[in-house]
Design a protein around this motif. Structure first.
Motif, PDB file in Angstrom:
ATOM      1  N   GLY A  36       6.476  -5.331  12.008  1.00 14.61           N
ATOM      2  CA  GLY A  36       5.232  -5.218  11.244  1.00 14.61           C
ATOM      3  C   GLY A  36       5.446  -5.488   9.773  1.00 14.61           C
ATOM      4  N   SER A  37       4.953  -4.598   8.931  1.00 16.34           N
ATOM      5  CA  SER A  37       5.115  -4.757   7.479  1.00 16.34           C
ATOM      6  C   SER A  37       6.512  -4.369   7.026  1.00 16.34           C
ATOM      7  CB  SER A  37       4.097  -3.880   6.746  1.00 16.34           C
ATOM      8  OG  SER A  37       4.437  -2.509   6.910  1.00 16.34           O
ATOM      9  N   LYS A  38       7.326  -3.833   7.948  1.00 13.71           N
ATOM     10  CA  LYS A  38       8.681  -3.358   7.657  1.00 13.71           C
ATOM     11  C   LYS A  38       8.664  -2.086   6.804  1.00 13.71           C
ATOM     12  CE  LYS A  38      10.037  -7.293   9.484  1.00 13.71           C
ATOM     13  NZ  LYS A  38      10.635  -8.544   9.012  1.00 13.71           N
ATOM     14  N   TYR A  46       2.381   3.599  12.893  1.00 12.27           N
ATOM     15  CA  TYR A  46       1.302   3.452  13.876  1.00 12.27           C
ATOM     16  C   TYR A  46       1.360   2.077  14.529  1.00 12.27           C
ATOM     17  CZ  TYR A  46      -3.194   2.675  15.989  1.00 12.27           C
ATOM     18  OH  TYR A  46      -4.162   2.341  16.885  1.00 12.27           O
ATOM     19  N   ARG A  47       1.488   1.031  13.712  1.00 13.35           N
ATOM     20  CA  ARG A  47       1.557  -0.331  14.258  1.00 13.35           C
ATOM     21  C   ARG A  47       2.647  -0.445  15.317  1.00 13.35           C
ATOM     22  NH1 ARG A  47       1.683  -2.145   8.851  1.00 13.35           N
ATOM     23  NH2 ARG A  47      -0.395  -2.776   8.202  1.00 13.35           N
ATOM     24  N   VAL A  48       3.804   0.101  14.976  1.00 14.41           N
ATOM     25  CA  VAL A  48       4.993  -0.163  15.773  1.00 14.41           C
ATOM     26  C   VAL A  48       5.135   0.813  16.942  1.00 14.41           C
ATOM     27  CG1 VAL A  48       7.525  -0.348  15.689  1.00 14.41           C
ATOM     28  CG2 VAL A  48       6.142  -1.154  13.760  1.00 14.41           C
ATOM     29  N   GLY A 102       9.014   3.945   0.570  1.00 15.53           N
ATOM     30  CA  GLY A 102       7.651   3.707   1.028  1.00 15.53           C
ATOM     31  C   GLY A 102       6.704   3.371  -0.115  1.00 15.53           C
ATOM     32  N   ARG A 103       5.420   3.504   0.173  1.00 14.56           N
ATOM     33  CA  ARG A 103       4.390   3.135  -0.798  1.00 14.56           C
ATOM     34  C   ARG A 103       3.833   4.336  -1.565  1.00 14.56           C
ATOM     35  NH1 ARG A 103       6.074  -1.283   1.245  1.00 14.56           N
ATOM     36  NH2 ARG A 103       4.759  -2.663   2.485  1.00 14.56           N
ATOM     37  N   GLY A 104       4.124   5.525  -1.096  1.00 12.20           N
ATOM     38  CA  GLY A 104       3.701   6.723  -1.833  1.00 12.20           C
ATOM     39  C   GLY A 104       2.271   7.167  -1.593  1.00 12.20           C
ATOM     40  N   VAL A 105       1.668   6.683  -0.519  1.00  9.91           N
ATOM     41  CA  VAL A 105       0.261   7.013  -0.290  1.00  9.91           C
ATOM     42  C   VAL A 105       0.114   8.413   0.324  1.00  9.91           C
ATOM     43  CG1 VAL A 105      -1.871   6.328   0.873  1.00  9.91           C
ATOM     44  CG2 VAL A 105      -0.356   4.591  -0.097  1.00  9.91           C
ATOM     45  N   ALA A 106       0.771   8.649   1.465  1.00  7.40           N
ATOM     46  CA  ALA A 106       0.672   9.973   2.088  1.00  7.40           C
ATOM     47  C   ALA A 106       1.295  11.038   1.190  1.00  7.40           C
ATOM     48  CB  ALA A 106       1.363   9.968   3.460  1.00  7.40           C
ATOM     49  N   VAL A 137      -5.285  -1.063   5.484  1.00  5.57           N
ATOM     50  CA  VAL A 137      -4.900   0.216   4.873  1.00  5.57           C
ATOM     51  C   VAL A 137      -4.458   0.006   3.428  1.00  5.57           C
ATOM     52  CG1 VAL A 137      -3.381   2.217   5.036  1.00  5.57           C
ATOM     53  CG2 VAL A 137      -4.252   1.151   7.114  1.00  5.57           C
ATOM     54  N   SER A 138      -3.738  -1.109   3.191  1.00  8.53           N
ATOM     55  CA  SER A 138      -3.252  -1.357   1.830  1.00  8.53           C
ATOM     56  C   SER A 138      -4.408  -1.453   0.839  1.00  8.53           C
ATOM     57  CB  SER A 138      -2.426  -2.643   1.794  1.00  8.53           C
ATOM     58  OG  SER A 138      -3.176  -3.723   2.283  1.00  8.53           O
ATOM     59  N   LEU A 139      -5.483  -2.122   1.235  1.00  9.31           N
ATOM     60  CA  LEU A 139      -6.639  -2.259   0.342  1.00  9.31           C
ATOM     61  C   LEU A 139      -7.227  -0.882   0.031  1.00  9.31           C
ATOM     62  CD1 LEU A 139      -8.449  -4.385  -1.093  1.00  9.31           C
ATOM     63  CD2 LEU A 139      -9.992  -4.230   0.874  1.00  9.31           C
ATOM     64  N   GLY A 140      -7.385  -0.068   1.059  1.00 10.60           N
ATOM     65  CA  GLY A 140      -7.891   1.290   0.857  1.00 10.60           C
ATOM     66  C   GLY A 140      -6.975   2.094  -0.053  1.00 10.60           C
ATOM     67  N   SER A 141      -5.670   1.961   0.162  1.00  9.46           N
ATOM     68  CA  SER A 141      -4.702   2.728  -0.622  1.00  9.46           C
ATOM     69  C   SER A 141      -4.727   2.324  -2.093  1.00  9.46           C
ATOM     70  CB  SER A 141      -3.291   2.515  -0.073  1.00  9.46           C
ATOM     71  OG  SER A 141      -3.205   2.935   1.266  1.00  9.46           O
ATOM     72  N   ILE A 142      -4.795   1.007  -2.344  1.00 11.23           N
ATOM     73  CA  ILE A 142      -4.775   0.517  -3.724  1.00 11.23           C
ATOM     74  C   ILE A 142      -6.031   0.977  -4.466  1.00 11.23           C
ATOM     75  CG2 ILE A 142      -4.943  -1.590  -5.128  1.00 11.23           C
ATOM     76  CD1 ILE A 142      -3.160  -2.913  -2.843  1.00 11.23           C
ATOM     77  N   ARG A 175       4.375  -0.510  -5.571  1.00  9.28           N
ATOM     78  CA  ARG A 175       5.025  -0.575  -4.259  1.00  9.28           C
ATOM     79  C   ARG A 175       4.193  -1.357  -3.242  1.00  9.28           C
ATOM     80  NH1 ARG A 175       8.692  -1.164  -2.748  1.00  9.28           N
ATOM     81  NH2 ARG A 175       9.423   0.385  -1.267  1.00  9.28           N
ATOM     82  N   HIS A 176       2.960  -1.709  -3.617  1.00  6.97           N
ATOM     83  CA  HIS A 176       2.114  -2.525  -2.747  1.00  6.97           C
ATOM     84  C   HIS A 176       2.165  -4.003  -3.143  1.00  6.97           C
ATOM     85  CE1 HIS A 176       0.272   1.206  -1.187  1.00  6.97           C
ATOM     86  NE2 HIS A 176      -0.193   0.473  -0.214  1.00  6.97           N
ATOM     87  N   TRP A 177       3.176  -4.379  -3.918  1.00 12.38           N
ATOM     88  CA  TRP A 177       3.193  -5.746  -4.443  1.00 12.38           C
ATOM     89  C   TRP A 177       3.117  -6.804  -3.326  1.00 12.38           C
ATOM     90  CZ3 TRP A 177       1.494  -6.607  -8.818  1.00 12.38           C
ATOM     91  CH2 TRP A 177       1.649  -7.861  -9.421  1.00 12.38           C
ATOM     92  N   ASP A 178       3.932  -6.617  -2.282  1.00 12.93           N
ATOM     93  CA  ASP A 178       3.903  -7.578  -1.167  1.00 12.93           C
ATOM     94  C   ASP A 178       2.542  -7.562  -0.473  1.00 12.93           C
ATOM     95  OD1 ASP A 178       6.493  -8.308  -1.667  1.00 12.93           O
ATOM     96  OD2 ASP A 178       7.342  -6.909  -0.197  1.00 12.93           O
ATOM     97  N   ASN A 179       1.958  -6.344  -0.352  1.00 14.43           N
ATOM     98  CA  ASN A 179       0.631  -6.245   0.263  1.00 14.43           C
ATOM     99  C   ASN A 179      -0.400  -7.009  -0.571  1.00 14.43           C
ATOM    100  OD1 ASN A 179       2.132  -3.437   0.614  1.00 14.43           O
ATOM    101  ND2 ASN A 179       0.895  -3.765   2.453  1.00 14.43           N
ATOM    102  N   ILE A 180      -0.295  -6.889  -1.897  1.00 15.75           N
ATOM    103  CA  ILE A 180      -1.262  -7.557  -2.776  1.00 15.75           C
ATOM    104  C   ILE A 180      -1.156  -9.066  -2.598  1.00 15.75           C
ATOM    105  CG2 ILE A 180      -1.840  -8.013  -5.214  1.00 15.75           C
ATOM    106  CD1 ILE A 180      -0.954  -5.039  -5.760  1.00 15.75           C
TER     107      ILE A 180
HETATM  108  O1  G3P Z   1       0.378   3.562   2.997  1.00 15.62           O
HETATM  109  C1  G3P Z   1       0.859   2.285   3.038  1.00 15.62           C
HETATM  110  C2  G3P Z   1      -0.307   1.366   3.294  1.00 15.62           C
HETATM  111  O2  G3P Z   1      -1.140   1.355   2.164  1.00 15.62           O
HETATM  112  C3  G3P Z   1       0.145  -0.005   3.625  1.00 15.62           C
HETATM  113  O3  G3P Z   1       1.085   0.037   4.659  1.00 15.62           O
HETATM  114  O4  G3P Z   1       2.514  -0.923   6.397  1.00 15.62           O
HETATM  115  O5  G3P Z   1       0.412  -2.101   5.757  1.00 15.62           O
HETATM  116  O6  G3P Z   1       2.337  -2.056   4.174  1.00 15.62           O
HETATM  117  P1  G3P Z   1       1.620  -1.341   5.272  1.00 15.62           P
END
Ligand code: G3P
Length: 197
Positions: A36-38, A46-48, A102-106, A137-142, A175-180
């Motif tokens: 998944g996102s690693k 959850y994904r994995v 991790g990303r620090g969300v939870a 989830v990343s969009l919601g978290s950011i 920490r969401h740089w790759d997600n962005i």
């Molecule tokens: O809490 C992390 C979430 O915002 C993104 O997770 O696995 O999609 O990078 P992930």
């Protein structure tokens, strides 16, 4: 007080415990960093693996954040903020993972619940609505993270809390740089079960 330093180090060490990695490996024989996102957080767990692993990972990671705050709570609000920040730093830049993490969300949510439950609730609801409708989830978290210092300000929390919110949001967003990058490229992973290989 020398104990402040001891508790501060403990807050960072507790935050550093990679619960996603430990729970995945111990109970499901799976290293979530390979799929998944690693990422090691609840989302990728959850994904994995599924909810049966993601829920405990979420709870453990949130507890780590709350623990950081509680550890230093007898020294007053500024130290509670310090404990929360250190727990988040541990999660995001773990001493047990060569300063990756991790990303620090939870973990951030756990800190927020301990510091300002009302802001935590509003941020969580905003996160929930975005994730429900977009499955990103990343969009919601950011967005939720960026909202925290703003909510702190409008709810009338002290400037220390606003400052905490800004720093915590920064920690989550960097920490969401790759997600962005994936979000902008239109290929961000949704939160849905994937097959392992
Ligand atoms: O809490 C992390 C979430 O915002 C993104 O997770 O696995 O999609 O990078 P992930």
């Amino acid at each position: 007080d020398i104990m402040v330093i001891v508790y501060a180090i403990l807050a960072y060490l507790i935050g550093s415990i990679p619960s996603g990695l430990i729970i995945g490996k111990t109970f499901f024989n799976t290293d979530v960093r390979q799929y998944g996102s690693k990422n090691i957080g609840a989302t990728n767990t959850y994904r994995v693996i599924g909810l049966k692993a993601a829920l405990p990972v979420f709870l453990c990671d949130a507890l780590k954040g709350a623990a950081g705050v509680v550890l230093l709570s007898s020294y007053g609000p500024m130290y509670m903020i310090l404990g929360g920040i250190l727990a988040m730093m541990g999660h995001n830049w773990s001493i047990f993972l060569g300063f990756k993490g991790g990303r620090g969300v939870a973990t951030g949510l756990g800190v927020l619940i301990a510091l300002s439950p009302l802001v935590a609730l509003i941020a969580f609801l905003v996160w929930g609505v975005i994730v429900y409708f977009t499955k990103l989830v990343s969009l919601g978290s950011i967005i939720a993270a960026a909202l925290v210092p703003i909510l702190m300000y409008f709810i009338g929390e002290s400037y220390w809390f606003v400052g905490f919110g800004a720093l915590a949001a920064l920690f989550v967003i960097v920490r969401h740089w790759d997600n962005i990058k994936r979000l902008l490229a239109g290929n961000e992973l949704k939160v849905e079960r994937i097959k392992k290989d």
